[in-house]
Design a protein around this motif. Structure first.
Motif, mmCIF file in Angstrom:
data_model
loop_
_atom_site.group_PDB
_atom_site.id
_atom_site.type_symbol
_atom_site.label_atom_id
_atom_site.label_comp_id
_atom_site.label_asym_id
_atom_site.label_seq_id
_atom_site.Cartn_x
_atom_site.Cartn_y
_atom_site.Cartn_z
ATOM 1 N N GLY A 81 0.771 -1.145 -0.216
ATOM 2 C CA GLY A 81 -0.095 0.091 0.019
ATOM 3 C C GLY A 81 0.791 1.226 0.019
ATOM 4 N N ILE A 82 0.347 2.236 -0.787
ATOM 5 C CA ILE A 82 1.170 3.433 -0.797
ATOM 6 C C ILE A 82 0.277 4.578 -0.280
ATOM 7 C CG2 ILE A 82 2.155 5.095 -2.446
ATOM 8 C CD1 ILE A 82 2.712 3.063 -4.171
ATOM 9 N N THR A 83 0.482 5.241 1.042
ATOM 10 C CA THR A 83 -0.307 6.105 1.844
ATOM 11 C C THR A 83 0.141 7.192 2.278
ATOM 12 O OG1 THR A 83 -0.092 4.980 3.879
ATOM 13 C CG2 THR A 83 -1.582 3.754 2.434
ATOM 14 N N GLN A 84 -0.703 8.091 2.709
ATOM 15 C CA GLN A 84 -0.065 9.312 3.357
ATOM 16 C C GLN A 84 -0.411 9.213 4.860
ATOM 17 O OE1 GLN A 84 1.325 12.492 1.973
ATOM 18 N NE2 GLN A 84 1.320 10.641 0.091
ATOM 19 N N ASP A 85 -0.653 8.053 5.393
ATOM 20 C CA ASP A 85 -1.196 7.827 6.793
ATOM 21 C C ASP A 85 -0.317 6.436 7.167
ATOM 22 O OD1 ASP A 85 -2.726 5.959 5.809
ATOM 23 O OD2 ASP A 85 -4.581 7.078 6.243
ATOM 24 N N LEU A 86 -0.661 6.038 8.605
ATOM 25 C CA LEU A 86 -0.242 4.935 9.159
ATOM 26 C C LEU A 86 -1.402 3.966 9.890
ATOM 27 C CD1 LEU A 86 2.804 6.402 11.228
ATOM 28 C CD2 LEU A 86 3.010 5.026 9.068
ATOM 29 N N PRO A 87 -2.035 3.412 8.855
ATOM 30 C CA PRO A 87 -3.524 2.849 9.133
ATOM 31 C C PRO A 87 -3.548 1.395 9.871
ATOM 32 C CG PRO A 87 -2.893 2.304 6.961
ATOM 33 C CD PRO A 87 -1.795 3.029 7.486
ATOM 34 N N PHE A 88 -2.976 1.429 11.141
ATOM 35 C CA PHE A 88 -2.715 0.444 11.966
ATOM 36 C C PHE A 88 -3.375 0.355 13.154
ATOM 37 C CE2 PHE A 88 1.130 0.946 9.669
ATOM 38 C CZ PHE A 88 1.227 0.009 8.620
ATOM 39 N N ARG A 89 -4.031 -0.622 13.722
ATOM 40 C CA ARG A 89 -4.954 -0.994 14.864
ATOM 41 C C ARG A 89 -3.774 -1.521 16.034
ATOM 42 N NH1 ARG A 89 -7.451 -5.490 15.995
ATOM 43 N NH2 ARG A 89 -7.433 -7.063 14.258
ATOM 44 N N LEU A 90 -2.612 -1.732 15.727
ATOM 45 C CA LEU A 90 -1.632 -2.228 16.772
ATOM 46 C C LEU A 90 -0.565 -1.341 16.911
ATOM 47 C CD1 LEU A 90 -1.586 -6.117 15.759
ATOM 48 C CD2 LEU A 90 -2.968 -5.117 17.396
ATOM 49 N N GLU A 241 4.325 -2.882 3.300
ATOM 50 C CA GLU A 241 4.681 -4.310 2.558
ATOM 51 C C GLU A 241 4.428 -5.460 3.404
ATOM 52 O OE1 GLU A 241 7.681 -5.909 -0.841
ATOM 53 O OE2 GLU A 241 8.310 -3.923 0.122
ATOM 54 N N LEU A 242 3.601 -6.322 3.164
ATOM 55 C CA LEU A 242 3.346 -7.430 3.737
ATOM 56 C C LEU A 242 3.535 -8.547 2.935
ATOM 57 C CD1 LEU A 242 2.323 -8.633 6.445
ATOM 58 C CD2 LEU A 242 0.052 -8.679 5.556
ATOM 59 N N ARG A 243 4.875 -9.390 3.355
ATOM 60 C CA ARG A 243 5.032 -10.314 2.445
ATOM 61 C C ARG A 243 5.530 -11.551 3.056
ATOM 62 N NH1 ARG A 243 7.446 -8.176 -2.313
ATOM 63 N NH2 ARG A 243 8.483 -10.051 -2.865
ATOM 64 N N GLY A 244 5.301 -12.730 2.407
ATOM 65 C CA GLY A 244 5.450 -14.029 2.777
ATOM 66 C C GLY A 244 4.315 -14.516 3.568
ATOM 67 N N THR A 245 3.170 -14.144 3.035
ATOM 68 C CA THR A 245 1.990 -14.618 3.736
ATOM 69 C C THR A 245 1.473 -15.759 3.107
ATOM 70 O OG1 THR A 245 0.530 -13.441 2.117
ATOM 71 C CG2 THR A 245 0.920 -12.350 4.322
ATOM 72 N N THR A 265 -7.988 -11.955 7.077
ATOM 73 C CA THR A 265 -6.838 -12.669 7.950
ATOM 74 C C THR A 265 -5.509 -11.764 7.699
ATOM 75 O OG1 THR A 265 -7.938 -14.600 7.646
ATOM 76 C CG2 THR A 265 -5.749 -14.954 8.112
ATOM 77 N N VAL A 266 -5.212 -11.434 6.341
ATOM 78 C CA VAL A 266 -4.060 -10.936 6.017
ATOM 79 C C VAL A 266 -4.033 -9.411 6.406
ATOM 80 C CG1 VAL A 266 -2.589 -10.080 3.992
ATOM 81 C CG2 VAL A 266 -3.725 -12.362 3.881
ATOM 82 N N PHE A 267 -5.203 -8.808 6.747
ATOM 83 C CA PHE A 267 -5.359 -7.388 6.780
ATOM 84 C C PHE A 267 -5.586 -7.315 8.294
ATOM 85 C CE2 PHE A 267 -5.416 -6.362 2.439
ATOM 86 C CZ PHE A 267 -4.787 -5.057 2.190
ATOM 87 N N HIS A 268 -5.380 -8.263 9.115
ATOM 88 C CA HIS A 268 -5.665 -8.238 10.635
ATOM 89 C C HIS A 268 -5.238 -7.007 11.580
ATOM 90 C CE1 HIS A 268 -2.175 -10.420 11.197
ATOM 91 N NE2 HIS A 268 -2.107 -10.042 12.679
ATOM 92 N N PHE A 269 -4.036 -6.624 11.169
ATOM 93 C CA PHE A 269 -3.505 -5.524 12.062
ATOM 94 C C PHE A 269 -3.956 -4.035 11.473
ATOM 95 C CE2 PHE A 269 -0.019 -7.069 9.523
ATOM 96 C CZ PHE A 269 0.577 -6.160 9.074
ATOM 97 N N PHE A 270 -4.421 -4.025 10.477
ATOM 98 C CA PHE A 270 -4.773 -2.747 9.634
ATOM 99 C C PHE A 270 -6.118 -2.259 10.360
ATOM 100 C CE2 PHE A 270 -1.905 -4.559 6.559
ATOM 101 C CZ PHE A 270 -1.070 -3.468 6.223
ATOM 102 N N ASP A 271 -6.486 -1.049 10.291
ATOM 103 C CA ASP A 271 -7.433 -0.204 10.678
ATOM 104 C C ASP A 271 -8.077 0.072 9.314
ATOM 105 O OD1 ASP A 271 -9.557 1.379 11.351
ATOM 106 O OD2 ASP A 271 -8.237 2.731 12.539
ATOM 107 N N MET A 272 -9.291 -0.998 9.081
ATOM 108 C CA MET A 272 -9.861 -0.966 7.932
ATOM 109 C C MET A 272 -10.442 0.401 7.654
ATOM 110 S SD MET A 272 -8.537 -3.578 6.494
ATOM 111 C CE MET A 272 -9.357 -3.891 4.939
ATOM 112 N N SER A 273 -11.217 1.034 8.807
ATOM 113 C CA SER A 273 -11.594 2.256 8.345
ATOM 114 C C SER A 273 -10.784 3.475 7.643
ATOM 115 C CB SER A 273 -12.218 2.760 9.610
ATOM 116 O OG SER A 273 -11.204 3.237 10.492
#
Length: 430
Positions: A81-90, A241-245, A265-273
């Motif tokens: 993902g290429i973003t302007q923020d840090l979209p994580f919930r952990l 970048e999330l690799r090796g899944t 499952t793959v996006f489990h630690f991302f804040d999907m909002s």
């Protein structure tokens, strides 16, 4: 008439039976007799002023079996993902001193549009100066990219004085202003960080400091704001970048619910909002199975191999596949942890005492020594597809390229033997 030796290094073309017969019939004329004999007897064809080798594939152009005869599974290999923020919930583990080995230096097939001298060009991400910011998961890395530092044809490494500017004027001030309780954990200067994370032998140990998840939505904009006022750091952006899944998200591609579950499952630690689908690229892999059959592809593959000595086969290759009880695990290890056998092996080692574990490992080595070849295990992964150096041999012969690495057991190779690539099986040629 003298024909060239049968094993000269030539470009290869794969043809079907009908294509072979049709071409032979067209050459069967008095004025093309020599070309006909070269083609049907030696598998050689003059094509576009070049001599090429012909490989006859009886399955080339064959119809695929009915879909009911095989099973197709889908897997999510990686997400970027290429973003302007840090979209994580952990919480994010942030590097005060950016880990050099986590800098993006290889092409991940994504490009960024940059304006250079009034022209807009697409630049591969690994050509843009970048640095590791931190991690949220074992297989995840977030990097910061600085397009303002890009200069065509120059080394994309960020100079030390710029790294000092990034740390002292942007990274540390942003983190400390949002989370002042951690002020003492962040070295005052970049040089102090260099000294702190380097041991007496000069080796760096890239430690991290956890940053609270509830403040990450403020940290991203804060960093970009500070970069924007520094010369050369403008227009920075984050790449996640999330690799090796592979293996963690197998699902039926025709099942919408299974597809959604795998993605979650793959996006489990991302804040999907905060995740916008248009910012992300998902790499999908397909696995095709047919019970009791070995599937063969209709296009020719490539691989690189090394002949491994007895000592290295036992002490390096074997012990990476079946580590001894209590052996330390590399933090960046990929592929192995997702393999069922590997998890079962570790569970077995945990149950046994050291003497019994050693006996089991030695017994298993006898079986392992009977294998002709295995995927060449790197220190951090089971499968490597990087271009090899001079010690690697391409199959079929040709220019070095990105393809799987194979470790060949030297017990089955003598000075008069050569390794050959045969579709659908393995073979030694004397």
């Amino acid at each position: 008439m003298q024909l060239e030796p049968p094993d000269e290094d030539l470009p290869a073309i794969q043809v079907s039976l009908s294509e072979f017969v049709s071409a032979a019939e067209q050459m069967f004329t008095p004025d093309q007799l020599e070309n006909f004999l070269r083609f049907v007897l030696a598998g050689r064809l003059q094509s576009h002023d070049k001599l090429v080798r012909i490989f006859l594939n009886a399955r080339q152009g064959a119809l695929a079996p009915p879909i009911s005869k095989f099973q197709v599974y889908r897997d999510i290999d990686s997400v970027i993902g290429i973003t302007q923020d840090l979209p994580f919930r952990l919480p994010m583990a942030i590097f005060p001193l950016a880990s050099f080995r986590d800098t993006l230096t290889e092409d991940n097939h994504l490009k960024c549009s940059l304006s250079c001298a009034k022209n807009v060009i697409g630049v591969s991400l690994h050509r843009i100066p970048n640095m590791a910011l931190g991690k949220v998961d074992r297989r995840h890395i977030t990097r910061i990219f600085f397009p303002g530092l890009y200069c065509q044809g120059q080394n994309p490494a960020i100079p030390p004085d710029t790294m000092t500017l990034i740390y002292e004027k942007c990274l540390r001030p942003a983190v400390v202003s949002l989370n002042p309780v951690d002020r003492s954990r962040w070295p005052i200067t970049y040089s102090a960080a260099m000294n702190l994370y380097r041991d007496l032998k000069g080796q760096f140990h890239f430690s991290t400091i956890d940053f609270p998840s509830n403040l990450l939505d403020q940290l991203g904009p804060k960093l970009l704001e500070m970069f924007q006022i520094q010369d050369g750091l403008q227009d920075a952006f984050f790449v996640h970048e999330l690799r090796g899944t592979k293996g963690a998200s197998h699902h039926d591609p025709s099942n919408a619910g299974a597809r959604r579950t795998a993605l979650n499952t793959v996006f489990h630690f991302f804040d999907m909002s905060l995740v916008r689908p248009e910012d992300w690229v998902v790499d999908i892999g397909l696995e095709i199975q047919h019970e009791g059959h070995v599937l063969q592809w209709l296009t020719k593959g490539h691989l690189q191999y090394r002949i491994i000595s007895h000592a290295d086969w036992n002490n390096l290759v074997f012990k990476r596949y079946f580590p001894a009880k209590g052996a330390s695990t590399v933090k960046a290890l990929q592929h192995f942890p997702s393999a069922s056998y590997y998890r079962q092996w570790h569970a077995l080692m945990d149950r046994l005492d050291e003497d019994k574990a050693e006996i089991i490992q030695n017994d298993l080595m006898q079986w392992f020594n009977e294998l002709y070849w295995v995927p060449h295990p790197e220190s951090d992964r089971m499968w490597s597809t990087k271009k090899g150096g001079k010690e690697w041999i391409m199959l079929p012969p040709g220019e070095q390229r990105n393809c799987p690495h194979i470790a060949v057991n030297s017990r089955f190779i003598d000075k008069d033997a050569a390794v050959v690539l045969v579709v659908g099986t393995s073979e030694r040629q004397h």
